[in-house]
Design a protein around this motif. Structure first.
Motif: not given
Length: 188
Positions: A127-138, A182-187
């Motif tokens: 989860a920490g890795r997913i959050v970090s990667r998604m926040e960077d992409a967003l 946020s990720w799903l809304l951005a998709l």
């Protein structure tokens, strides 16, 4: 995947020799976990859930009753659990370097074979890795044009699989949920 035909019951519903062979082969795979690619690690976890170890468990009990000395901790755990925990340990070790695309399948494969308490540390690290990667992409999308590869990083189906495993293990992470929203809304 070559073990799959061996991971079944005999034609009459009894444990066949195939199960014992599959179990022995899976033990060899577990010995070499560090050499497996992430996809192969997920396949090993899936196969652990399919192998019927009744014959192997009977053999382990017979060896213990006969006074066969060995590692007491290893004898205390049945072979399927010992293999599952070895795969979980390797998944935990690799969670920071594993491609995000490999995480959902691996986590879903671990869910039925690893106790929830043992799986939560892996979920926390993933989860920490997913959050970090998604926040960077967003964040990069806010500064410029949308990233066309966003769905390739982590699609809605993969995200749903991870969230399902989290819910099944009663793992709660508010930061993960916020970033997923946020990720799903951005998709879109």
């Amino acid at each position: 995947a070559a073990l799959l035909p061996l991971c079944r019951l005999g034609s009459e519903g009894a444990i066949g020799e195939d199960s014992a062979i599959a179990s022995a082969l899976l033990e060899r795979v577990v010995e070499k976990l560090e050499e497996l690619r992430p996809e192969e690690l997920a396949t090993a976890a899936e196969l652990c859930g399919l192998v019927d170890d009744a014959a192997v468990s009977e053999e382990t009990q017979a060896n213990t009753a006969a006074g066969d000395d060995g590692d007491e901790a290893a004898q205390a755990q049945p072979p399927p659990l010992r293999r599952a925990l070895a795969i979980r340990a390797e998944a935990y070790r690799r969670a920071q370097d594993m491609p995000l695309a490999a995480m959902p399948r691996l986590l879903a494969a671990l869910l039925p074979i690893v106790p929830q308490d043992e799986l939560r540390p892996v979920l926390r690290r993933c989860a920490g890795r997913i959050v970090s990667r998604m926040e960077d992409a967003l964040a990069s999308e806010e500064q410029g044009p949308p990233d066309a590869r966003r769905a390739e990083i982590f699609g809605a189906d993969a995200l749903g699989a991870v969230l399902y495993v989290c819910a099944a293990c009663e793992y709660r992470d508010e930061e993960l949920l916020e970033v997923c929203e946020s990720w799903l809304l951005a998709l879109g």
